[in-house]
Design an enzyme around this catalytic site. Structure first.
Site, mmCIF file in Angstrom:
data_model
loop_
_atom_site.group_PDB
_atom_site.id
_atom_site.type_symbol
_atom_site.label_atom_id
_atom_site.label_comp_id
_atom_site.label_asym_id
_atom_site.label_seq_id
_atom_site.Cartn_x
_atom_site.Cartn_y
_atom_site.Cartn_z
ATOM 1 N N GLU A 119 -9.635 -2.395 5.558
ATOM 2 C CA GLU A 119 -10.195 -2.139 6.885
ATOM 3 C C GLU A 119 -11.449 -2.977 7.126
ATOM 4 O O GLU A 119 -12.087 -3.428 6.176
ATOM 5 C CB GLU A 119 -10.549 -0.644 7.000
ATOM 6 C CG GLU A 119 -9.361 0.288 6.902
ATOM 7 C CD GLU A 119 -8.437 0.244 8.125
ATOM 8 O OE1 GLU A 119 -8.797 -0.358 9.153
ATOM 9 O OE2 GLU A 119 -7.331 0.802 8.027
ATOM 10 N N ASP A 136 0.822 -1.216 0.000
ATOM 11 C CA ASP A 136 0.000 0.000 0.000
ATOM 12 C C ASP A 136 0.856 1.267 0.000
ATOM 13 O O ASP A 136 2.061 1.224 0.209
ATOM 14 C CB ASP A 136 -0.975 -0.004 1.190
ATOM 15 C CG ASP A 136 -0.333 -0.481 2.491
ATOM 16 O OD1 ASP A 136 0.896 -0.476 2.581
ATOM 17 O OD2 ASP A 136 -1.084 -0.860 3.398
ATOM 18 N N ASN A 174 -7.128 -3.700 14.558
ATOM 19 C CA ASN A 174 -8.506 -4.071 14.202
ATOM 20 C C ASN A 174 -8.545 -5.222 13.185
ATOM 21 O O ASN A 174 -9.571 -5.482 12.577
ATOM 22 C CB ASN A 174 -9.249 -2.853 13.638
ATOM 23 C CG ASN A 174 -8.609 -2.331 12.360
ATOM 24 O OD1 ASN A 174 -7.668 -2.942 11.837
ATOM 25 N ND2 ASN A 174 -9.120 -1.233 11.839
ATOM 26 N N HIS A 179 -6.878 -5.383 10.326
ATOM 27 C CA HIS A 179 -6.676 -5.049 8.911
ATOM 28 C C HIS A 179 -5.360 -5.626 8.395
ATOM 29 O O HIS A 179 -4.408 -5.827 9.138
ATOM 30 C CB HIS A 179 -6.791 -3.537 8.652
ATOM 31 C CG HIS A 179 -5.633 -2.696 9.103
ATOM 32 N ND1 HIS A 179 -5.794 -1.399 9.544
ATOM 33 C CD2 HIS A 179 -4.301 -2.924 9.170
ATOM 34 C CE1 HIS A 179 -4.605 -0.887 9.847
ATOM 35 N NE2 HIS A 179 -3.689 -1.799 9.640
#
Ligand code: F6R
Length: 263
Positions: A159, A83, A152, A154
């Site tokens: 996400e 990314d 979380n 990801h």
């Protein structure tokens, strides 16, 4: 556990995710580096998927050590990063391109032309994402993908949400991510509002996946990824369906596991 120790963990099921727990971050990084270097050494023309973030920093410095010792050669390695912020100038010291040059590419004998990070100043992000996917496909896919994991769950910038997005795509950053990342910029206004990220399909199509995680903040995400239901609300949980995944954890990151036990 002593600091150099590595224990294999299992949930007793065949073909599950392979889990190693290390007695220190250094041991975790060395274990990850030995897997990555071993895979590269078996196949000199190698396509390596990479992550940024703090988790793989030890792995990258270990790979540089192995490279200097002549134990792994990056001359034939092509890399694709997961990314990048969008928009961002690759020369900005907060860009993921800058991070990779500093923490890995400048420290090993890789050909810079074979390193790929999504271009943060692409005029047309759709074209940039499609080009990235086409290039990876043309090379026969990623041989080994390195991952970290968010608190979380990801992976990449995928996400929690209603879907698993398959291809490389644009992600709008949430206010909480902008806020969290603002510590690294001069002000929250400077944090890019979006990012480009490989999708879950790019990761799932990699022939091998190595995920590294350390620290207590990762414990719940690791538990959800390995022992929870497969759901886009924990994007890493889809890795349970991948045929060749290894998680390398420290004791803190492994501390919430119940079904996985040391063997
Ligand atoms: C970075 C990336 C992210 C990180 C994750 C964990 O390229 O893809 O998914 O791996 O946010 O970050 P750290 O390692 O900083 O805790």
């Amino acid at each position: 556990m002593n600091a150099n120790e590595i224990k294999a963990y299992s949930n007793g099921k065949k073909n599950g995710v392979k889990v190693f727990v290390a007695g220190s971050y250094e041991a975790l990084s060395k274990k990850a580096a030995s897997i990555v270097a071993g895979a590269i050494s078996k196949q000199p023309e190698f396509v390596l998927g990479l992550a940024t973030g703090t988790s793989p920093l030890g792995l990258y410095s270990e790979l540089a050590n192995l490279n200097h010792e002549g134990r792994v050669d990056f001359a034939g390695v092509t890399t694709y990063n997961l990314d990048e912020y969008y928009p961002i100038d690759p020369a900005n010291d907060q860009s993921y391109r800058y991070f990779m040059n500093k923490n890995l590419f400048n420290n090993v004998n890789i050909d810079m032309d074979k390193t790929h990070v999504l271009y943060g100043q692409a005029p047309d992000w759709k074209e940039e994402c499609a080009k990235y996917d086409a290039e990876i496909e043309a090379l026969g896919g990623i041989d080994l993908q390195v991952l970290g994991i968010g608190n979380n769950g990801h992976i990449g910038f995928n996400e929690p949400g209603n879907d698993f997005i398959w291809e490389t795509h644009r992600v709008e950053l949430t206010e909480s991510t902008i806020e969290a990342n603002s510590r690294l910029f001069n002000s929250a206004d400077e944090v890019p509002r979006a990012a480009l990220s490989m999708g879950i399909g790019n990761i799932m199509c990699a022939k091998q996946v190595v995920l590294v995680a350390n620290g207590p903040k990762k414990a719940e995400a690791i538990k959800a990824a390995l022992e929870g239901q497969i759901t886009p609300w924990c994007q890493a949980s889809i890795l349970q369906l991948h045929p060749d995944v290894t998680f390398i954890l420290d004791e803190d990151a492994a501390s919430a596991l119940e079904e996985y036990k040391a063997i």
